[in-house]
Write a protein that holds these residues in place. Structure first.
Motif, PDB file in Angstrom:
ATOM      1  N   LYS A 110      28.594  -1.696  56.484  1.00 34.34           N
ATOM      2  CA  LYS A 110      27.337  -2.410  56.739  1.00 34.34           C
ATOM      3  C   LYS A 110      27.150  -2.668  58.231  1.00 34.34           C
ATOM      4  O   LYS A 110      26.033  -2.597  58.747  1.00 34.34           O
ATOM      5  N   SER A 111      28.242  -2.958  58.924  1.00 26.83           N
ATOM      6  CA  SER A 111      28.146  -3.200  60.368  1.00 26.83           C
ATOM      7  C   SER A 111      27.704  -1.934  61.100  1.00 26.83           C
ATOM      8  O   SER A 111      26.925  -2.002  62.062  1.00 26.83           O
ATOM      9  N   GLU A 113      27.812 -10.654  57.752  1.00 28.23           N
ATOM     10  CA  GLU A 113      26.773 -10.346  56.770  1.00 28.23           C
ATOM     11  C   GLU A 113      25.872 -11.562  56.536  1.00 28.23           C
ATOM     12  O   GLU A 113      26.357 -12.667  56.262  1.00 28.23           O
ATOM     13  N   GLU A 149      22.606 -10.999  60.637  1.00 30.45           N
ATOM     14  CA  GLU A 149      22.236  -9.854  61.459  1.00 30.45           C
ATOM     15  C   GLU A 149      21.123 -10.202  62.453  1.00 30.45           C
ATOM     16  O   GLU A 149      21.176  -9.817  63.627  1.00 30.45           O
ATOM     17  N   ALA A 164      23.951  -1.378  60.327  1.00 26.40           N
ATOM     18  CA  ALA A 164      23.043  -2.474  60.665  1.00 26.40           C
ATOM     19  C   ALA A 164      22.226  -2.176  61.914  1.00 26.40           C
ATOM     20  O   ALA A 164      22.730  -1.601  62.892  1.00 26.40           O
ATOM     21  N   GLN A 211      33.540  -2.113  52.862  1.00 26.11           N
ATOM     22  CA  GLN A 211      32.100  -2.139  52.599  1.00 26.11           C
ATOM     23  C   GLN A 211      31.361  -2.899  53.700  1.00 26.11           C
ATOM     24  O   GLN A 211      30.270  -2.498  54.125  1.00 26.11           O
ATOM     25  N   THR A 212      31.980  -3.981  54.178  1.00 27.57           N
ATOM     26  CA  THR A 212      31.361  -4.772  55.240  1.00 27.57           C
ATOM     27  C   THR A 212      31.388  -4.024  56.565  1.00 27.57           C
ATOM     28  O   THR A 212      30.433  -4.075  57.347  1.00 27.57           O
TER      29      THR A 212
END
Length: 267
Positions: free
Chosen positions: A159-160, A92, A95, A163, A155-156
């Motif tokens: 996000k991946s 995070e 990116e 992204a 949560q991460t």
């Protein structure tokens, strides 16, 4: 039989086993395909938080890595399909630099995995989630609870998945329940079911794959695949493609975990 997640001697925390050692062992096991998914160099400007700073291969080793795999492809042509690959870290805040790396080297990649190992904490620095039980215990004190670490991890991972990492972004999500690595020492009071199901829904929507990873079965504080059986059942309901990954860091670890996994799920 495909193994889509194998490391090599180019990994600083790995082994001295040669590519030939891996291929010969793969042939003994009846593999028809293998992906060398080495830890890609970490993004420029990111400081590896592990004590030995050995989480990923060095940028200077890329040329030798590509050459070594290319030579193996020629040597074993007709015997086994060999893929040049990476395990790409989603970090995070990095990116753009990850996208720059993928745009530069993506044309050399046959197959790849997208994984989360590093969590950005409240202080703006990073923790390596799976480094050691002791460090995980320190994270619990910092984050406030085991549950908060797991929530932040998932949560991460989400996000991946969401992204935009460019056209070479890996479409297979690595060991999606890695937060369970020390579960027997630091058990959850409640599984993060909603987060996990949300991830599966998004993976299915995007047509991504899951790394069905056997490494957790060999970890003394985990003793289950990443992900475990109930998650695999939910993935099957969503017709998500599952690709076996030994996550081997030495040749003898090829095939690890298979006896605990539903081999009928592999596609």
């Amino acid at each position: 039989m495909k193994d889509g997640h194998v490391h090599t001697a180019f990994c600083p925390h790995g082994t001295n086993d040669t590519i030939d050692d891996y291929i010969l062992r793969a042939l003994q096991l009846g593999y028809s395909e293998i992906t060398f998914a080495e830890h890609a160099p970490l993004p420029e400007g990111f400081s590896d938080p592990t004590p030995l700073k050995d989480s990923a291969m060095k940028l200077d080793d890329l040329a030798a890595y590509f050459t070594t795999i290319a030579e193996a492809k020629k040597k074993y042509e007709g015997k086994i399909t060999i893929n040049t690959g990476f395990e790409i870290d989603f970090i995070e805040g990095f990116e753009d630099r990850t996208t720059t790396f993928l745009n530069k080297f993506g044309s050399f990649i046959d197959d790849a995995v997208l994984s989360v190992h590093f969590l950005k904490n409240k202080a703006g620095s990073y923790d390596c989630l799976d480094y050691s039980p002791d460090h995980f215990g320190e994270m619990i004190n910092s984050y406030g609870s085991v549950e908060k670490i797991h929530h932040h991890y998932y949560q991460t991972v989400m996000k991946s998945i969401l992204a935009d990492l460019g056209p070479y972004k890996p479409k297979r999500i690595g060991h999606m329940t890695l937060a369970n690595k020390f579960r027997l020492k630091y058990p959850l009071s409640k599984e993060c079911s909603n987060e996990i199901l949300g991830i599966l829904d998004k993976v299915a929507d995007l047509g991504y794959e899951l790394d069905y990873n056997g490494a957790g079965t060999a970890k003394p504080l985990c003793r289950e695949p990443y992900p475990p059986k109930w998650v695999i059942s939910e993935a099957n309901k969503r017709n998500i493609r599952l690709v076996y990954g030994s996550d081997a860091h030495q040749a003898k670890e090829l095939g690890q975990g298979l006896e605990f996994m539903d081999k009928g799920c592999f596609r």
